[in-house]
Design an enzyme around this catalytic site. Sequence first.
Site, PDB file in Angstrom:
ATOM      1  N   ARG A 174     -58.969  18.257   7.451  1.00  0.00           N
ATOM      2  CA  ARG A 174     -58.252  19.034   6.452  1.00  0.00           C
ATOM      3  C   ARG A 174     -58.631  18.535   5.069  1.00  0.00           C
ATOM      4  O   ARG A 174     -59.194  17.456   4.902  1.00  0.00           O
ATOM      5  CB  ARG A 174     -56.754  18.920   6.683  1.00  0.00           C
ATOM      6  CG  ARG A 174     -56.247  17.509   6.453  1.00  0.00           C
ATOM      7  CD  ARG A 174     -54.763  17.340   6.780  1.00  0.00           C
ATOM      8  NE  ARG A 174     -54.001  18.545   6.575  1.00  0.00           N
ATOM      9  CZ  ARG A 174     -52.828  18.787   7.166  1.00  0.00           C
ATOM     10  NH1 ARG A 174     -52.319  17.895   7.973  1.00  0.00           N
ATOM     11  NH2 ARG A 174     -52.166  19.888   6.935  1.00  0.00           N
TER      12      ARG A 174
ATOM     13  N   GLU B 213     -47.597  28.904   9.922  1.00  0.00           N
ATOM     14  CA  GLU B 213     -46.180  29.004  10.248  1.00  0.00           C
ATOM     15  C   GLU B 213     -45.466  29.473   8.983  1.00  0.00           C
ATOM     16  O   GLU B 213     -45.678  28.897   7.914  1.00  0.00           O
ATOM     17  CB  GLU B 213     -45.612  27.643  10.672  1.00  0.00           C
ATOM     18  CG  GLU B 213     -44.159  27.774  11.124  1.00  0.00           C
ATOM     19  CD  GLU B 213     -43.463  26.441  11.378  1.00  0.00           C
ATOM     20  OE1 GLU B 213     -44.020  25.396  11.016  1.00  0.00           O
ATOM     21  OE2 GLU B 213     -42.345  26.464  11.941  1.00  0.00           O
TER      22      GLU B 213
ATOM     23  N   LYS C  12     -46.829  20.201   3.227  1.00  0.00           N
ATOM     24  CA  LYS C  12     -45.772  21.182   3.015  1.00  0.00           C
ATOM     25  C   LYS C  12     -44.431  20.502   2.780  1.00  0.00           C
ATOM     26  O   LYS C  12     -43.622  20.943   1.977  1.00  0.00           O
ATOM     27  CB  LYS C  12     -45.684  22.078   4.259  1.00  0.00           C
ATOM     28  CG  LYS C  12     -45.954  23.542   3.955  1.00  0.00           C
ATOM     29  CD  LYS C  12     -45.613  24.395   5.150  1.00  0.00           C
ATOM     30  CE  LYS C  12     -46.860  24.997   5.759  1.00  0.00           C
ATOM     31  NZ  LYS C  12     -46.558  25.886   6.899  1.00  0.00           N
TER      32      LYS C  12
END
Length: 573
Positions: free
Chosen positions: A272, A38, A282
Amino acid sequence: MSESTEKTAVYLDFIREAVAKDIAEGRTREVRTRFPPEPNGWLHIGHAKAIYVDFGVAESFAGRCNLRFDDTNPEKEDSSYVDAIKRDVRWLGYDWEDREYYASDYYEKLYELARLLIRKGLAYVDDLDEEQIKEYRGTNVPDKNNITYTPPGRNSPYRDRGVEENLDLFARMRAGQYPDGSRTLRAKIDMAHPNLLMRDPVMYRIRREPHYRTGTIWCIYPMYDFQHPLSDAIEGITHSLCSLEYEIHRPLYDWFIEHCEVFPSRQIEFARLNLTHTVLSKRWLIRLVQEKKVSGWDDPRMPTLAGLRRRGYTPEAIRDFLGRIGIAKTDSMVDIQLLEHCLREDLNKRAARYMAVLRPLELVIDNWPEGRVEMLEAVNNPEDPHHGKRLIPFSGKLWIEREDFQEVPPPKYFRLFPGNQVRLRYAYIVTCTGFDKDPATGEILRVHCSYDPETRGGDAPDNRKVKGTIHWVSADQACSLEARLYEHLFESERPMDIPEGGSFLDNLSDKSLERLRGAKGEPALAALEPGTSVQFERLGYFCVDTDSKPGALIFNRSVSLRDSWAKIAKKSM
RNA sequence: UCCCCGGUUGUGUAAUGGUAGCACAGCAGACUCUGGAUCUGUUUGUGGGGGUUCGAAUCCUCCCUGGGGAACCA
């Protein structure tokens, strides 16, 4: 016997194993994956793992990987992030060729697919507001003992509207006839489903927010759970690889594919990356930038790819690291030392060696002929003779590292102290004859020594053993430079473990950056281009900073050399 | 509470019913004009109980424990 009879164990991670099985059993012929960032922040080392998996798995099966921007939230996204992301993926070493896609290009198709679901009686326009939807979903209800439990949800009163009415309402939503947040399009699944995500998830919301690519054309935007499987389908993605947090979304993913009757992508989830001494979220990285805890997204202490690049990390080292940590479903916390190890290993082979002195102390060779300067030969890279040799100036007045002299040497110390011999790297063997000390402060001002003319180049004709070799820079020819030494941004191994009532910012280390403005280097250092990685002998790997200019040289320490002296010194303490 | 997914040396990761291996870290040593690099050796592990089996890290079961989810974010 021929080698072909030997069993060669080929290790496949669980994803490649699953893909291989899909091929073997005829579910797919070719492999197509995608990396779907994104554009709302810069890529970090955690994304690098995703890139490595997405592109790597495709490559393993001679398939292709698309770059797709998952841009369906106009409030957070921006084309500056698109540019940064593309630059970083390329830098890491991956090529999406002409396959650069945007979910926002699929809005019209997605809208049609939503209408299909309405026509099949599987989607409806809901007039409930955000609060009401939450309440009807039946979540977070405290009982008498104040323990929350999960009762079944209740159907929205608007759930059973007719197809025609839904079609009309949805068209009006798109046409902008209703205020933001007043209505949604929802999938009609099961309000009692144990997986809360299946309790009639929202497919579209109304939001009058200009989108960085579609402008004000749309005032309704699709939600991730609806958009993602269908974007995958549109691109013919055979294997949609994502992180563990989406595992619980998979039934939804499959539901939309089944009922929209589109290409059946398969979602597979993996863990992850987590790294010690840093944060890879983020949200938190953006706070470090916005609250000016770092100089920007590319601050050399940041785990962003831009930060790592500026710090001096190479794509090769990062890819090597990614290969070593493997792919699995176990939540893991990888020791950042492994990343550092990979960088050292890569740079050891490639970085040219130079001498630089970080904290200079004057060394005077008392028996050196007044005014004489010699050019001495030095090896550029002992690991690789192809790097050749260079000449460096030597004279009777040098800078040496302050910590390479001790008035009273600790045990096992074999550098400079009164009466001791050391070799000046590539130069001469010298004997320490004394030192000048400020009587008031006790500070060592200058060290005196005498040199042995027979040892030019550093070799002793009598083969005597000299245990210590130290680096130096000839004072009159030296260039001045600023060395920036970095430590972990967070002293704590797990900065996300926040103390009660605190913030992760409380865990920020105040030692993460040390600027040494008085450092000295050999003259050749002044000619290096920004981005060049070198080794300062005995100190570490350094990279010319992007802000470095002639006359104002800046070197970032990428990683220090392994320091076994530090261990010895610590032990004898 | 409910739902989903995990637990193999300090940290990652293999072994897919048949010798628990590899890497990093650690430790010890060799070598060395970087106390670098390199090389050699080496310590430490299947969360727990029960079951199936000639044989279980692997299959079953209960327990313990960690992570994730309950956004009109992705």
